[in-house]
Design a protein around this motif. Structure first.
Motif, PDB file in Angstrom:
ATOM      1  N   ARG A  31       2.877  -4.605   3.010  1.00 13.29           N
ATOM      2  CA  ARG A  31       3.947  -3.623   3.240  1.00 13.29           C
ATOM      3  C   ARG A  31       3.499  -2.222   2.885  1.00 13.29           C
ATOM      4  O   ARG A  31       2.720  -2.036   1.951  1.00 13.29           O
ATOM      5  CB  ARG A  31       5.167  -3.976   2.379  1.00 13.29           C
ATOM      6  N   TYR A  32       4.037  -1.239   3.612  1.00  8.69           N
ATOM      7  CA  TYR A  32       3.839   0.161   3.243  1.00  8.69           C
ATOM      8  C   TYR A  32       5.028   0.564   2.384  1.00  8.69           C
ATOM      9  O   TYR A  32       6.184   0.374   2.788  1.00  8.69           O
ATOM     10  CB  TYR A  32       3.748   1.058   4.488  1.00  8.69           C
ATOM     11  N   LYS A  55      -0.403   3.123   7.531  1.00 11.03           N
ATOM     12  CA  LYS A  55       0.067   2.072   8.448  1.00 11.03           C
ATOM     13  C   LYS A  55      -1.057   1.610   9.383  1.00 11.03           C
ATOM     14  O   LYS A  55      -1.123   0.436   9.739  1.00 11.03           O
ATOM     15  CB  LYS A  55       1.299   2.551   9.212  1.00 11.03           C
ATOM     16  N   GLU A  56      -1.941   2.539   9.732  1.00  8.55           N
ATOM     17  CA  GLU A  56      -3.100   2.146  10.565  1.00  8.55           C
ATOM     18  C   GLU A  56      -4.018   1.212   9.788  1.00  8.55           C
ATOM     19  O   GLU A  56      -4.534   0.230  10.325  1.00  8.55           O
ATOM     20  CB  GLU A  56      -3.922   3.393  10.927  1.00  8.55           C
ATOM     21  N   VAL A  84       0.856  -1.186   0.000  1.00 10.95           N
ATOM     22  CA  VAL A  84       0.000   0.000   0.000  1.00 10.95           C
ATOM     23  C   VAL A  84       0.888   1.230   0.000  1.00 10.95           C
ATOM     24  O   VAL A  84       1.933   1.265   0.662  1.00 10.95           O
ATOM     25  CB  VAL A  84      -0.909  -0.020   1.259  1.00 10.95           C
ATOM     26  N   SER A  85       0.484   2.247  -0.751  1.00  6.45           N
ATOM     27  CA  SER A  85       1.217   3.508  -0.757  1.00  6.45           C
ATOM     28  C   SER A  85       0.223   4.641  -0.490  1.00  6.45           C
ATOM     29  O   SER A  85      -0.931   4.576  -0.940  1.00  6.45           O
ATOM     30  CB  SER A  85       1.872   3.691  -2.125  1.00  6.45           C
ATOM     31  N   ASP A  86       0.654   5.636   0.242  1.00  2.27           N
ATOM     32  CA  ASP A  86      -0.209   6.803   0.488  1.00  2.27           C
ATOM     33  C   ASP A  86       0.687   7.918   0.996  1.00  2.27           C
ATOM     34  O   ASP A  86       1.671   7.641   1.699  1.00  2.27           O
ATOM     35  CB  ASP A  86      -1.275   6.469   1.544  1.00  2.27           C
TER      36      ASP A  86
END
Ligand code: ISE
Length: 337
Positions: free
Chosen positions: A51-52, A41-42, A32-34
């Motif tokens: 994974r972030y 992460k939450e 996940v990307s943001d």
């Protein structure tokens, strides 16, 4: 198992992430990307093995990511699509495909040059059972030719950044894609009309409600009311007038309540709830198609995303000119038929 990378876990991206993790067969999210690291992460914390990855390009290129879901801010969709196309990875792209028709055309051209259909657009209503039934009746010809349609797209309320541009590229765009799919026609003219604005509009650059009038190649006129601060709930309406009758989108079935000399039916407050089944179906169809190495023909393609962008550009032009604008669409290439 399709390994998915999700870019953007705002309200809608989080729902897409949870849907893939909890409901969709044959797919799982591996990264996940943001821009908001804390939030991302939450969101992923309860799930092992996700994974972030801060950089969206690194996520797209990650060897453990086979397919990308793009739910980031609208202006980034084009660049992420282009990167994923370069790598031949499957893409689920939320609307719009690009912030402009020109940008959407670049994506279409890149996809065609790669020789493989990789993009499914997130026009979820194509998977909504009520819209499907409406379309089936209209295209069956039982009611004769469709002549006119009245559509309403109402959101309860929006944040102050919602303006006239987003009202078209984020909200009216659903009517644009849905109606062209529903009646099997494309648009040649578009006009925007601003009625008196509600006091609930929170932005001086947002006329609310507003009307978008679309004319199709065969001469149908489609009148869409876009009202993003109607206050009372999420409300979607569509009535198609045909030569021998009318067909109307059913309202979602809700409990009918009688109390204290009053009779009411509850409503859903947002689109994620209203179209939950459509979202489930579109993601399952996407995962199945990716796992089979093909594309879902029931879904909107990059070409449909391009057509929507050409139409929204014309509506935005009309917001400024106040007149009727041409929608300069060309024939659907063989690749997208
Ligand atoms: C949002 O992005 C959606 O996709 C919703 O379905 C729509 O109702 C809303 O207006 C958009 O902002």
């Amino acid at each position: 198992m399709l390994r998915v990378g999700v870019i953007g876990v705002g309200a809608m991206g989080t729902q897409h992430f949870l849907r893939i993790m909890n409901k969709i067969n044959g797919a799982t999210v591996t990264a996940v990307s943001d821009i908001n690291e804390v939030r991302a992460k939450e969101v992923i914390a309860p799930f092992e093995g996700v994974r972030y990855i801060a950089d969206p390009y690194a996520l797209i290129n990650d060897p453990e990511v086979d397919a990308i879901v793009i739910v980031s801010i609208d202006s980034t969709h084009e660049e992420y699509c282009l990167e994923a196309i370069k790598l031949g990875k499957y893409i689920f792209c939320e609307k719009p495909l690009s912030a402009s028709a020109e940008g959407a055309r670049k994506v279409v051209d890149a996809e065609m040059a790669g020789g493989k259909r990789l993009i499914q657009m997130g026009f979820n209503r194509r998977f909504d059972p009520a819209y499907e039934e409406l379309k089936n009746i209209v295209v069956s010809g039982k009611l004769g030719e469709p002549l006119v349609a009245h559509c309403a797209h109402r959101n309860a309320n929006y944040a102050p950044q919602y303006d006239d541009v987003i009202a078209v590229t984020g909200t009216a765009i659903h009517e644009i894609d849905t109606m062209s799919w529903l009646v099997g026609d494309y648009f040649v003219k578009a006009q925007s009309i601003f009625p008196k604005t509600s006091r609930h509009s929170k932005n001086p650059n947002l006329h609310d409600p507003q009307i978008v009038i679309l004319t199709t190649a065969s001469g149908m006129v489609i009148n869409c009311e876009i009202w993003t601060n109607c206050q009372y709930g999420y409300d979607i309406r569509c009535e198609v007038l045909c030569e021998d009758g009318t067909a109307t989108l059913p309202r979602p079935a809700r409990v009918d309540v009688c109390t204290a000399n009053t009779h009411y039916t509850g409503m859903t407050s947002d689109g994620l709830g209203y179209f939950a089944e459509a979202y489930d179906r579109e993601f399952q169809a996407w995962a199945d198609a990716c796992n089979e190495g093909t594309f879902c023909s029931a879904a909107a393609s990059a070409w449909d995303g391009y057509c929507a962008a050409v139409t929204t550009d014309a509506v935005l032009k009309s917001q400024k000119s106040g007149g009727i604008e041409e929608v300069p669409l060309t024939d659907r290439p063989e690749f997208y038929k």
